[in-house]
Design a protein around this motif. Sequence first.
Motif, PDB file in Angstrom:
ATOM      1  N   ASP A 229       0.849  -1.193   0.000  1.00 53.73           N
ATOM      2  CA  ASP A 229       0.000   0.000   0.000  1.00 53.73           C
ATOM      3  C   ASP A 229       0.885   1.244   0.000  1.00 53.73           C
ATOM      4  O   ASP A 229       2.051   1.186   0.397  1.00 53.73           O
ATOM      5  CB  ASP A 229      -0.924   0.012   1.227  1.00 53.73           C
ATOM      6  N   HIS A 231       0.328   5.600   0.705  1.00 50.90           N
ATOM      7  CA  HIS A 231      -0.533   6.761   0.925  1.00 50.90           C
ATOM      8  C   HIS A 231       0.291   8.031   0.743  1.00 50.90           C
ATOM      9  O   HIS A 231       1.489   8.066   1.016  1.00 50.90           O
ATOM     10  CB  HIS A 231      -1.154   6.737   2.329  1.00 50.90           C
ATOM     11  N   HIS A 263      -2.676  -1.463   6.402  1.00 49.10           N
ATOM     12  CA  HIS A 263      -3.425  -1.780   5.182  1.00 49.10           C
ATOM     13  C   HIS A 263      -2.715  -2.878   4.393  1.00 49.10           C
ATOM     14  O   HIS A 263      -3.347  -3.815   3.890  1.00 49.10           O
ATOM     15  CB  HIS A 263      -3.589  -0.525   4.315  1.00 49.10           C
TER      16      HIS A 263
HETATM   17 MG    MG Z   1      -4.567   2.131   2.156  1.00 53.83          MG
END
Ligand code: MG
Length: 381
Positions: A229, A231, A263
């Motif tokens: 993941d 961000h 995540h």
């Molecule tokens: Mg995420």
Amino acid sequence: MRNAALIVAAGSGLRFGGRKQYASLGGVPLLRHAVAAFSAHPSIDAVQVMIGDGDDAEYSSAVDGLDVLAPVTGGASRQESVRLGLETFSKDPPENILIHDAARPFPSAKLIDGVIGALATAPGAIPALPVTDTLKRGSGDRISATVDRSDLWRAQTPQGFHFSKIFEAHRAAIGETMTDDAAIAEAGGLEVALVAGAEENFKVTTEGDLARAARAMTIGETRIGSGYDLHRLEAGDHVILCGVKIPFEKSLRGHSDADVALHALTDAILGSIGAGDIGQHFPPSDPAWAGKASEHFVRHALSILVAKGGALVNADVTIICEGPKIGPHRDQMVARLAEILDTSPTRISVKATTTEGVGVTGRGEGIAAQASVSVRLTLGV
Ligand code: MG
């Protein structure tokens, strides 16, 4: 209704010395394993269990949380219990019925599929294994003959049938004693197909078999899952990584708390059991997840794993960023992950790396994380 399962758990377990269906296997009653295998199978529409007289309370606790019909009390013999079970379905009959012994804890989804598949071309089908040992006929303690084994099979369950046909055959067999439902079908003139059985689908008859089943569970099978993941960083004063709040000159943007490490970990757990990804379970469009602590997502993924009879073995998380410095927070992150995953810190690893100023993470535009997990699944899942 297309396919229903009838599980027989009404026996008194004379050879076992007690009601073996409630003996503990892997921390839960033996019968729960088979019931869970059928109730979780996508092609099985209903699961009916036949129980012993007076077993109601023990049975209810044994199948707590599983999708099953209310239990029905069986008869004096296995054969009678099956017939009584078929009677309960007769008002709203399924197309096919799969009859299974609760004492076989590991009927795999593949095995169940095989039996259902064969019912497309035959009114009956059973899983069976060829006999591999040489067979001898004995007279006292001396061999009297060697038996040709070339067309001999060991019958297992679930034994599947077109419901109306086996119901009729069972009713016709009242008063006779036969050792399995296929024998009743044969007596009724039904053609019964042989499909591939499985060694792990063995029947627990003795204490030794129960020990074998417990060993099979510890072996099980190991799977791995991976997740990734990233961000974006924006103006702010802290980030949350592995559930730990770290003061920083920026914050991670995201619908939840934007914990990129959790995540990735959630996706790794879901990936290990082919259960989709975080976006499927927690759509970013759903306002319910706004500002939500990401440990909720990890716990949810873990609960899916546990419901499948699985357990986490270890988790390894790598955080990819130029800052904040992860080292000073590493121990706290490991402790936090161990808490969320309900495991020992010795099974958790948190690492960090920079990308030497290169790329999205290198320029400090975002923080990425990748995670790997290994999980152990018991047989039959
Ligand atoms: Mg995420």
